[in-house]
Design a protein around this motif. Structure first.
Motif, PDB file in Angstrom:
ATOM      1  N   VAL A  26       0.869  -1.181   0.000  1.00  0.00           N
ATOM      2  CA  VAL A  26       0.000   0.000   0.000  1.00  0.00           C
ATOM      3  C   VAL A  26       0.898   1.219   0.000  1.00  0.00           C
ATOM      4  N   ARG A  27       0.709   2.055  -0.971  1.00  0.00           N
ATOM      5  CA  ARG A  27       1.573   3.218  -1.099  1.00  0.00           C
ATOM      6  C   ARG A  27       0.767   4.508  -1.083  1.00  0.00           C
ATOM      7  N   ALA A  28       1.352   5.525  -0.529  1.00  0.00           N
ATOM      8  CA  ALA A  28       0.743   6.857  -0.588  1.00  0.00           C
ATOM      9  C   ALA A  28       1.689   7.781  -1.322  1.00  0.00           C
ATOM     10  N   LYS A  29       1.136   8.777  -1.952  1.00  0.00           N
ATOM     11  CA  LYS A  29       1.954   9.761  -2.638  1.00  0.00           C
ATOM     12  C   LYS A  29       2.345  10.854  -1.661  1.00  0.00           C
ATOM     13  N   HIS A  30       3.479  11.483  -1.873  1.00  0.00           N
ATOM     14  CA  HIS A  30       3.780  12.580  -0.960  1.00  0.00           C
ATOM     15  C   HIS A  30       3.156  13.870  -1.481  1.00  0.00           C
ATOM     16  N   VAL A  31       3.018  14.814  -0.552  1.00  0.00           N
ATOM     17  CA  VAL A  31       2.206  16.002  -0.815  1.00  0.00           C
ATOM     18  C   VAL A  31       2.682  16.790  -2.039  1.00  0.00           C
ATOM     19  N   GLY A  32       3.995  16.875  -2.183  1.00  0.00           N
ATOM     20  CA  GLY A  32       4.540  17.640  -3.306  1.00  0.00           C
ATOM     21  C   GLY A  32       4.073  17.085  -4.642  1.00  0.00           C
ATOM     22  N   LYS A  33       4.168  15.762  -4.759  1.00  0.00           N
ATOM     23  CA  LYS A  33       3.763  15.130  -6.009  1.00  0.00           C
ATOM     24  C   LYS A  33       2.270  15.293  -6.229  1.00  0.00           C
ATOM     25  N   ASP A  34       1.516  15.201  -5.131  1.00  0.00           N
ATOM     26  CA  ASP A  34       0.068  15.329  -5.227  1.00  0.00           C
ATOM     27  C   ASP A  34      -0.299  16.729  -5.703  1.00  0.00           C
ATOM     28  N   PHE A  35       0.466  17.712  -5.214  1.00  0.00           N
ATOM     29  CA  PHE A  35       0.214  19.097  -5.608  1.00  0.00           C
ATOM     30  C   PHE A  35       0.487  19.286  -7.095  1.00  0.00           C
ATOM     31  N   MET A  36       1.604  18.734  -7.545  1.00  0.00           N
ATOM     32  CA  MET A  36       1.945  18.839  -8.967  1.00  0.00           C
ATOM     33  C   MET A  36       0.880  18.164  -9.827  1.00  0.00           C
ATOM     34  N   ALA A  37       0.363  17.044  -9.319  1.00  0.00           N
ATOM     35  CA  ALA A  37      -0.673  16.327 -10.061  1.00  0.00           C
ATOM     36  C   ALA A  37      -1.931  17.180 -10.147  1.00  0.00           C
ATOM     37  N   GLY A  38      -2.207  17.919  -9.076  1.00  0.00           N
ATOM     38  CA  GLY A  38      -3.359  18.810  -9.078  1.00  0.00           C
ATOM     39  C   GLY A  38      -3.237  19.851 -10.167  1.00  0.00           C
ATOM     40  N   LEU A  39      -2.020  20.367 -10.334  1.00  0.00           N
ATOM     41  CA  LEU A  39      -1.777  21.337 -11.409  1.00  0.00           C
ATOM     42  C   LEU A  39      -1.967  20.679 -12.764  1.00  0.00           C
ATOM     43  N   LYS A  40      -1.438  19.474 -12.865  1.00  0.00           N
ATOM     44  CA  LYS A  40      -1.518  18.741 -14.131  1.00  0.00           C
ATOM     45  C   LYS A  40      -2.974  18.493 -14.539  1.00  0.00           C
ATOM     46  N   ASN A  41      -3.858  18.432 -13.515  1.00  0.00           N
ATOM     47  CA  ASN A  41      -5.270  18.208 -13.800  1.00  0.00           C
ATOM     48  C   ASN A  41      -5.898  19.349 -14.592  1.00  0.00           C
ATOM     49  N   ILE A  42      -5.246  20.507 -14.592  1.00  0.00           N
ATOM     50  CA  ILE A  42      -5.753  21.624 -15.394  1.00  0.00           C
ATOM     51  C   ILE A  42      -5.354  21.438 -16.849  1.00  0.00           C
ATOM     52  N   PHE A  43      -4.090  21.017 -17.050  1.00  0.00           N
ATOM     53  CA  PHE A  43      -3.560  20.949 -18.415  1.00  0.00           C
ATOM     54  C   PHE A  43      -3.738  19.590 -19.073  1.00  0.00           C
ATOM     55  N   GLY A  44      -3.921  18.573 -18.275  1.00  0.00           N
ATOM     56  CA  GLY A  44      -4.009  17.228 -18.840  1.00  0.00           C
ATOM     57  C   GLY A  44      -2.636  16.677 -19.149  1.00  0.00           C
TER      58      GLY A  44
ATOM     59  N   THR B  12     -10.449  31.184 -17.470  1.00  0.00           N
ATOM     60  CA  THR B  12      -9.018  31.006 -17.748  1.00  0.00           C
ATOM     61  C   THR B  12      -8.639  29.540 -17.674  1.00  0.00           C
ATOM     62  N   LEU B  13      -9.135  28.880 -16.618  1.00  0.00           N
ATOM     63  CA  LEU B  13      -8.821  27.456 -16.461  1.00  0.00           C
ATOM     64  C   LEU B  13      -9.359  26.646 -17.628  1.00  0.00           C
ATOM     65  N   LEU B  14     -10.589  26.973 -18.035  1.00  0.00           N
ATOM     66  CA  LEU B  14     -11.199  26.261 -19.158  1.00  0.00           C
ATOM     67  C   LEU B  14     -10.376  26.439 -20.420  1.00  0.00           C
ATOM     68  N   LEU B  15      -9.972  27.693 -20.651  1.00  0.00           N
ATOM     69  CA  LEU B  15      -9.202  28.002 -21.862  1.00  0.00           C
ATOM     70  C   LEU B  15      -7.865  27.278 -21.837  1.00  0.00           C
ATOM     71  N   LEU B  16      -7.182  27.347 -20.670  1.00  0.00           N
ATOM     72  CA  LEU B  16      -5.891  26.664 -20.528  1.00  0.00           C
ATOM     73  C   LEU B  16      -6.052  25.174 -20.790  1.00  0.00           C
ATOM     74  N   GLY B  17      -7.087  24.599 -20.179  1.00  0.00           N
ATOM     75  CA  GLY B  17      -7.337  23.172 -20.351  1.00  0.00           C
ATOM     76  C   GLY B  17      -7.605  22.834 -21.798  1.00  0.00           C
ATOM     77  N   TYR B  18      -8.408  23.658 -22.441  1.00  0.00           N
ATOM     78  CA  TYR B  18      -8.771  23.394 -23.827  1.00  0.00           C
ATOM     79  C   TYR B  18      -7.548  23.433 -24.739  1.00  0.00           C
ATOM     80  N   VAL B  19      -6.783  24.527 -24.620  1.00  0.00           N
ATOM     81  CA  VAL B  19      -5.625  24.713 -25.505  1.00  0.00           C
ATOM     82  C   VAL B  19      -4.559  23.658 -25.255  1.00  0.00           C
ATOM     83  N   PHE B  20      -4.118  23.544 -23.992  1.00  0.00           N
ATOM     84  CA  PHE B  20      -3.019  22.625 -23.703  1.00  0.00           C
ATOM     85  C   PHE B  20      -3.458  21.171 -23.812  1.00  0.00           C
ATOM     86  N   GLY B  21      -4.699  20.916 -23.384  1.00  0.00           N
ATOM     87  CA  GLY B  21      -5.212  19.555 -23.466  1.00  0.00           C
ATOM     88  C   GLY B  21      -5.286  19.083 -24.904  1.00  0.00           C
TER      89      GLY B  21
END
Lengths: 108, 157
Positions: A26-44, B12-21
């Motif tokens: 059973v593994r947990a992620k550390h907070v830093g990585k979790d935070f980065m993943a949260g950011l990544k959730n915006i960009f995909g 902004t978030l939507l736009l960022l997501g759309y473009v980069f995604g």
């Protein structure tokens, strides 16, 4: 140690069947990585940190599997399956299970 | 008239997501197609039983590939809207499709490093990676594994 998810191994025959064995972690992620993943959730895109983490945990689970197999005196693990489940908000369990066997080379 | 801050941030978030995604998805699909062409010769089978010609003179080894992919903000929003009326969520379908093909490709990479020509009994497994459990699909792990068969070095024996 031979690990395979087939039921037979080319050129080998099962001499002894030693039963089901398993390894899990059973593994947990550390907070830093979790935070980065949260950011990544915006960009995909791929979360490389998580991919590596899952890989490491899987290796740990397989190491435990092999430990059990060695303790039983097996030289191969057949029909190996992986299972992953999320058990808590920040943690996941990785389970590997298979059949421990003793193989011998088929005389040709 | 001033727009409320929340709305600006959301847009902004939507736009960022759309473009980069979009960019990331297109780039990923191109790379997947190129690599799939490269590994066309390496067979990936869901077959459990070995044909007789593989039973002798071959070695086997477990190979696997995994990938964790994340949705972008735009997809998350589309999916939330889709939930109101139901139906298939294309945004998530393409995400999972990409992840699965990527996982299989990574497995093939491992297999080809061994010199294998075929991977038997391939299984796929999908799991939501936690941390986003409350907010719906955040990131998903896909894993592919199978048994690679490669010719034994001293096959003449």
């Amino acid at each position: 140690m031979l690990i395979s998810n087939l039921e037979i191994v080319p050129g080998m025959r099962v001499r002894r069947h030693l039963g089901l064995i398993q390894g899990s972690t059973v593994r947990a992620k550390h907070v830093g990585k979790d935070f980065m993943a949260g950011l990544k959730n915006i960009f995909g895109g791929e979360l490389t940190g998580y991919t590596e983490l899952m890989n490491e945990s899987r290796e740990a689970a397989m190491a435990r599997l092999q430990e059990q197999a060695t303790a039983l005196g097996a030289n191969a693990i057949l029909n190996v399956r992986f299972a992953t489940s999320t058990i808590a908000a920040g943690a996941s369990e990785i389970l590997v299970y298979g059949t421990a066997v003793e193989l011998e080379r088929m005389g040709v | 008239m001033m727009l409320p801050y929340e709305l600006i941030i959301l847009l902004t978030l939507l736009l960022l997501g759309y473009v980069f995604g979009r960019l990331a998805e297109r780039r990923h699909y191109r790379s997947i197609q190129a690599r799939e062409d490269q590994y066309r010769q390496l067979l990936v089978l869901a077959e459990r039983h070995l044909p007789p010609e593989y039973v002798t003179g071959h070695e086997s080894c477990l190979v696997m590939g995994n990938v964790v992919v994340s949705v972008d903000y735009f997809k998350m929003m589309i999916a939330a809207l889709r939930n109101l009326v139901g139906g298939s969520i294309g945004a998530f379908e393409s995400l999972l499709d990409r992840a699965r093909r990527e996982a299989i490709l990574r497995m093939q990479e491992q297999a080809s490093a061994l010199g294998a020509g075929v991977v038997f009994n391939v299984k796929l497994e999908t799991c939501r990676v936690s941390g986003d459990a409350s907010r719906g699909v955040g990131s998903v792990e896909v894993m592919a594994y199978g048994t690679a068969l490669y010719p034994r070095a001293n096959a003449s024996r």
